[in-house]
Design an enzyme around this catalytic site. Structure first.
Site, PDB file in Angstrom:
ATOM      1  N   ARG A   3      46.598  35.656  -1.294  1.00 32.86           N
ATOM      2  CA  ARG A   3      47.547  35.474  -2.403  1.00 32.86           C
ATOM      3  C   ARG A   3      47.884  36.758  -3.143  1.00 32.86           C
ATOM      4  O   ARG A   3      49.044  37.031  -3.438  1.00 32.86           O
ATOM      5  CB  ARG A   3      46.993  34.484  -3.440  1.00 32.86           C
ATOM      6  CG  ARG A   3      47.283  33.051  -3.137  1.00 32.86           C
ATOM      7  CD  ARG A   3      46.176  32.192  -3.692  1.00 32.86           C
ATOM      8  NE  ARG A   3      44.975  32.482  -2.936  1.00 32.86           N
ATOM      9  CZ  ARG A   3      44.610  31.829  -1.835  1.00 32.86           C
ATOM     10  NH1 ARG A   3      45.289  30.799  -1.446  1.00 32.86           N
ATOM     11  NH2 ARG A   3      43.536  32.181  -1.143  1.00 32.86           N
ATOM     12  N   THR A   4      46.867  37.517  -3.500  1.00 35.75           N
ATOM     13  CA  THR A   4      47.143  38.652  -4.381  1.00 35.75           C
ATOM     14  C   THR A   4      48.059  39.647  -3.683  1.00 35.75           C
ATOM     15  O   THR A   4      49.080  40.064  -4.232  1.00 35.75           O
ATOM     16  CB  THR A   4      45.828  39.316  -4.839  1.00 35.75           C
ATOM     17  OG1 THR A   4      45.015  38.305  -5.422  1.00 35.75           O
ATOM     18  CG2 THR A   4      46.086  40.402  -5.863  1.00 35.75           C
TER      19      THR A   4
ATOM     20  N   ARG B 103      43.100  46.849  -4.358  1.00 33.15           N
ATOM     21  CA  ARG B 103      41.874  46.023  -4.385  1.00 33.15           C
ATOM     22  C   ARG B 103      40.777  46.794  -3.685  1.00 33.15           C
ATOM     23  O   ARG B 103      41.003  47.394  -2.612  1.00 33.15           O
ATOM     24  CB  ARG B 103      42.120  44.694  -3.670  1.00 33.15           C
ATOM     25  CG  ARG B 103      40.840  43.920  -3.443  1.00 33.15           C
ATOM     26  CD  ARG B 103      41.090  42.511  -2.990  1.00 33.15           C
ATOM     27  NE  ARG B 103      41.627  41.700  -4.068  1.00 33.15           N
ATOM     28  CZ  ARG B 103      41.774  40.375  -3.997  1.00 33.15           C
ATOM     29  NH1 ARG B 103      41.438  39.747  -2.906  1.00 33.15           N
ATOM     30  NH2 ARG B 103      42.264  39.707  -5.007  1.00 33.15           N
TER      31      ARG B 103
ATOM     32  N   HIS C 273      39.817  41.252 -12.576  1.00 31.16           N
ATOM     33  CA  HIS C 273      40.990  40.900 -11.753  1.00 31.16           C
ATOM     34  C   HIS C 273      42.127  40.535 -12.715  1.00 31.16           C
ATOM     35  O   HIS C 273      42.498  39.375 -12.850  1.00 31.16           O
ATOM     36  CB  HIS C 273      40.626  39.717 -10.849  1.00 31.16           C
ATOM     37  CG  HIS C 273      41.587  39.429  -9.747  1.00 31.16           C
ATOM     38  ND1 HIS C 273      42.870  39.959  -9.686  1.00 31.16           N
ATOM     39  CD2 HIS C 273      41.462  38.638  -8.651  1.00 31.16           C
ATOM     40  CE1 HIS C 273      43.471  39.505  -8.599  1.00 31.16           C
ATOM     41  NE2 HIS C 273      42.646  38.707  -7.947  1.00 31.16           N
TER      42      HIS C 273
HETATM   43  C1  NCD Z   1      39.992  35.666  -6.322  1.00 37.04           C
HETATM   44  C2  NCD Z   1      39.456  37.070  -6.138  1.00 37.04           C
HETATM   45  O1  NCD Z   1      39.846  37.765  -5.202  1.00 37.04           O
HETATM   46  O2  NCD Z   1      38.651  37.447  -6.972  1.00 37.04           O
HETATM   47  N1  NCD Z   1      41.041  35.388  -5.454  1.00 37.04           N
HETATM   48  C3  NCD Z   1      42.306  35.690  -5.863  1.00 37.04           C
HETATM   49  O3  NCD Z   1      42.660  36.835  -6.007  1.00 37.04           O
HETATM   50  N2  NCD Z   1      43.111  34.677  -6.147  1.00 37.04           N
HETATM   51  C4  NCD Z   1      38.951  34.623  -6.332  1.00 37.04           C
HETATM   52  C5  NCD Z   1      38.006  34.543  -5.181  1.00 37.04           C
HETATM   53  O4  NCD Z   1      38.096  35.311  -4.218  1.00 37.04           O
HETATM   54  O5  NCD Z   1      37.143  33.672  -5.248  1.00 37.04           O
END
Ligand code: NCD
Length: 305
Positions: free
Chosen positions: A51-52, A101, A129
């Site tokens: 998603r991100t 990331r 995040h």
């Molecule tokens: C989260 C993350 O990467 O911290 N995911 C996200 O970006 N939507 C949550 C997760 O990985 O559990």
């Protein structure tokens, strides 16, 4: 330099401006279609993401811009031993803005000091995040109409769940917010979040282990997965991973207007039968994340529409 490393860099007014921009984008997407024409976003993902990364990319495309980047450390020069600082100095020559990331806490901050373009933290280890929090805030705002006087339950891996740390930081600024921190003893919220954020803001909170007992008092239930990749001991992960499973039975005791959130990916912590409940908001969060990332890119690139 404009960066977003920690959600606390944004004032309450700036958060509201981002929400207002996102709502305007939802209302009039065509107005924004060429706003980032000829601009490039670099997505530097040293850790897995669906998603991100894709929502950053979709956000930039919907603003008329372009995207370049990598989705795993092994396809970058990090695998040859290059430092984060050198990587972003190089990428600053190609891109107008960077979303990064990284598994190491603080890596995006280090990157922001070396980069000559804005850097956005897209998740750093078990730390923060902030852009997931922007998605979460727009979801709460659209569903509840306010941030004030909400009792927010956060459930699951509160130790390593970086989305939890950023959401607590963001929500601590609003009036009458209460936190119910639901986790096993081993996965409690880190002390620095309790002392420097929750207690420093005089917020009412409790740390509990039972989801069933807490659910009736909540306005928002934020479920999280146990963060497998942060465990050094696989047996410990196996023991804790299914501590909480939200199902339709447990939801029966929740308020009719409670909302269920989850940053996703989900493993077992929300049963799929909950997806059809009108209180389930986790797929709305995904869409809201794209709009908030669009608003954030416009802000950091100082584009006015
Ligand atoms: C989260 C993350 O990467 O911290 N995911 C996200 O970006 N939507 C949550 C997760 O990985 O559990």
């Amino acid at each position: 330099m404009n960066n977003l490393i920690d959600i606390m860099q944004l004032s309450t007014e700036e958060i509201q401006q981002l929400i207002d921009t996102a709502l305007d984008i939802i209302d009039k997407p065509d107005k924004y279609a060429d706003s980032c024409k000829r601009k490039k976003l670099a997505t530097l993902f040293f850790e897995p993401s669906t998603r991100t990364r894709l929502s950053f990319e979709a956000a930039m495309y919907e603003l008329g811009g372009n995207v370049l980047g990598f989705s795993e450390a092994k396809s970058s020069s990090a695998s040859k031993g290059e430092s984060v600082s050198d990587t972003v100095r190089a990428v600053s020559c190609y891109a107008d803005i960077i979303a990064m990331r990284h598994p190491k806490e603080g890596a995006p901050l280090v990157a922001s000091r070396a980069a000559s373009v804005p850097v956005i933290n897209a998740g750093d280890g078990g730390h923060y995040h902030p852009t997931q929090t922007l998605a979460d805030l727009l979801t709460i705002y659209r569903e509840k109409g306010t941030f004030n006087n909400l009792t927010v339950g956060l459930c699951g891996d509160l130790q390593f769940g970086r989305t939890v740390h950023s959401l607590i930081s963001a929500m601590s600024r609003y009036k009458g917010v209460k936190f119910v921190l639901i986790s096993p003893e081993e996965l409690k919220v880190p002390r620095y979040i309790i002392t420097d954020v929750i207690e420093a803001n005089g917020i009412e909170y409790k740390e509990v282990t039972s989801l069933e007992d807490s659910i009736p008092e909540l306005d928002v239930l934020y479920m999280t997965r146990v963060q497998k990749e942060r465990f050094v001991n696989e047996a410990e992960y196996q023991r804790l991973k299914d501590t909480y499973i939200l199902d339709t039975d447990k939801l029966r005791d929740a308020r009719a207007d409670m909302i269920v959130m989850h940053p996703l990916p989900r493993v077992n912590e929300i049963s799929v039968s909950v997806d059809d409940d009108p209180r389930a908001c986790y797929f709305k969060q995904v869409l809201n994340g794209k709009y908030m990332r669009m608003a954030l890119i416009l802000k950091l690139l100082e584009v006015t529409v």
